[in-house]
Design a protein around this motif. Structure first.
Motif, PDB file in Angstrom:
ATOM      1  N   ASP A   1      -1.552 -10.782   3.234  1.00  0.00           N
ATOM      2  CA  ASP A   1      -2.439  -9.742   3.778  1.00  0.00           C
ATOM      3  C   ASP A   1      -2.070  -9.299   5.191  1.00  0.00           C
ATOM      4  O   ASP A   1      -2.813  -8.528   5.806  1.00  0.00           O
ATOM      5  CB  ASP A   1      -3.909 -10.205   3.766  1.00  0.00           C
ATOM      6  CG  ASP A   1      -4.422 -10.462   2.357  1.00  0.00           C
ATOM      7  OD1 ASP A   1      -4.024  -9.713   1.446  1.00  0.00           O
ATOM      8  OD2 ASP A   1      -5.200 -11.412   2.169  1.00  0.00           O
TER       9      ASP A   1
ATOM     10  N   GLU B   1       1.533   0.180  -8.416  1.00  0.00           N
ATOM     11  CA  GLU B   1       0.402  -0.410  -7.697  1.00  0.00           C
ATOM     12  C   GLU B   1      -0.034  -1.716  -8.349  1.00  0.00           C
ATOM     13  O   GLU B   1      -0.441  -2.658  -7.665  1.00  0.00           O
ATOM     14  CB  GLU B   1      -0.755   0.584  -7.654  1.00  0.00           C
ATOM     15  CG  GLU B   1      -0.487   1.783  -6.746  1.00  0.00           C
ATOM     16  CD  GLU B   1      -1.587   2.826  -6.798  1.00  0.00           C
ATOM     17  OE1 GLU B   1      -2.261   2.915  -7.857  1.00  0.00           O
ATOM     18  OE2 GLU B   1      -1.775   3.545  -5.802  1.00  0.00           O
TER      19      GLU B   1
ATOM     20  N   GLN C   1       0.863  -1.182   0.000  1.00  0.00           N
ATOM     21  CA  GLN C   1       0.000   0.000   0.000  1.00  0.00           C
ATOM     22  C   GLN C   1       0.898   1.231   0.000  1.00  0.00           C
ATOM     23  O   GLN C   1       1.742   1.391   0.888  1.00  0.00           O
ATOM     24  CB  GLN C   1      -0.901   0.008   1.234  1.00  0.00           C
ATOM     25  CG  GLN C   1      -1.798   1.234   1.332  1.00  0.00           C
ATOM     26  CD  GLN C   1      -2.592   1.269   2.628  1.00  0.00           C
ATOM     27  OE1 GLN C   1      -2.553   0.327   3.417  1.00  0.00           O
ATOM     28  NE2 GLN C   1      -3.306   2.352   2.858  1.00  0.00           N
TER      29      GLN C   1
ATOM     30  N   ARG D   1       5.987   2.854   1.472  1.00  0.00           N
ATOM     31  CA  ARG D   1       4.960   1.819   1.329  1.00  0.00           C
ATOM     32  C   ARG D   1       4.889   0.911   2.553  1.00  0.00           C
ATOM     33  O   ARG D   1       5.894   0.659   3.218  1.00  0.00           O
ATOM     34  CB  ARG D   1       5.252   0.937   0.105  1.00  0.00           C
ATOM     35  CG  ARG D   1       5.110   1.640  -1.215  1.00  0.00           C
ATOM     36  CD  ARG D   1       5.358   0.685  -2.376  1.00  0.00           C
ATOM     37  NE  ARG D   1       6.759   0.304  -2.489  1.00  0.00           N
ATOM     38  CZ  ARG D   1       7.205  -0.664  -3.277  1.00  0.00           C
ATOM     39  NH1 ARG D   1       6.354  -1.378  -3.988  1.00  0.00           N
ATOM     40  NH2 ARG D   1       8.496  -0.920  -3.353  1.00  0.00           N
TER      41      ARG D   1
ATOM     42  N   LEU E   1       1.751   4.715   0.876  1.00  0.00           N
ATOM     43  CA  LEU E   1       1.311   5.663   1.895  1.00  0.00           C
ATOM     44  C   LEU E   1       1.724   7.093   1.558  1.00  0.00           C
ATOM     45  O   LEU E   1       1.004   8.039   1.886  1.00  0.00           O
ATOM     46  CB  LEU E   1       1.887   5.269   3.262  1.00  0.00           C
ATOM     47  CG  LEU E   1       1.544   3.859   3.763  1.00  0.00           C
ATOM     48  CD1 LEU E   1       2.230   3.590   5.095  1.00  0.00           C
ATOM     49  CD2 LEU E   1       0.037   3.682   3.895  1.00  0.00           C
TER      50      LEU E   1
END
Length: 233
Positions: A131, A153, A95, A125, A97
């Protein structure tokens, strides 16, 4: 054999036989005291020894649980995080940031052989394995290098995007590793208590032409990440 070692062996056998699996809660102190007919101090000693081996983790107010296996990274091979996770059977994720053009910090400028305050692309990131948040990556790209955010991404691998956009293949790196503790923001992003152990990694990656391309500063959860290397005489 000391009594605490008998408890250690019994729990270790349950884990090795997969009768206790990662995330399972161990029996409570009173259950272990009754089962092995020992004192609380003996049970506490056994659990501490198992925790020191990395087999279990204690969670305040919740109990003791079988630890999940750590992500192991080979120090002798240079791979991107994405590639390394896939090779080891984990599903990588990330992700973004922060994404900005910033003046090069003096130490980063020196490592990238750039002038101080040269505008550089900085990417920060949060990285995932299956996950689960496992690390933080801060990357500075060399002078004049830019990449497409959507491509990063989509692909996940900064190395792959650099190769695709600029035909730059990262082939060597200088890397330093240190043990540190999680500051407030790191702890919040990684889902660990403040002060939890982290592995801090700083890497300078070089192209096939020996040009410094990226300075990466990474922090990995100490309970989920470890490095491996083989030494020769």
């Amino acid at each position: 054999m000391p009594l605490y070692a008998e408890i250690e062996d019994a729990v270790r056998d349950l884990i090795e036989q997969q009768r206790l699996t990662p995330g399972d809660r161990l029996p409570g102190e009173h259950d272990l005291m009754a089962r092995f007919r020992v004192s609380r101090l003996t049970v506490v000693r056994a659990v501490r020894e198992l925790e020191a081996e990395g087999l279990v983790v204690r969670r305040q107010g919740r109990g003791t649980f079988v630890a999940r296996s750590k992500v192991q990274v080979d120090l002798q091979r240079m791979k991107s995080f994405t590639e390394d996770m896939r090779v080891r059977g984990f599903r990588p994720g990330g992700q973004i940031l922060e994404w900005s053009i910033v003046p090069a910090p003096p130490d980063v400028a020196q490592m990238l052989r750039a002038n101080p305050s040269t505008p550089l692309l900085r990417i920060f990131r949060l990285r995932f394995a299956n996950d689960e948040p496992i690390g933080l990556h801060e990357s500075f790209l060399g002078e004049g290098l830019t990449i497409d955010r959507a491509a990063l991404e989509r692909k996940g691998s900064l190395h792959a995007v650099l190769n695709e956009a600029h035909r730059i293949r990262l082939e060597e790196a200088d890397e330093t590793i240190a043990a540190v503790t999680a500051a407030s923001r790191e702890a919040r992003l990684l889902g660990v208590p403040q002060g939890a152990p982290l592995l801090r990694v700083e890497r300078i990656s070089y192209s096939q032409m020996q040009d410094p391309i990226e300075v990466a500063r990474m922090a990995y959860r100490g309970d989920r990440y470890q490095y491996f290397t083989r030494l020769h005489v």
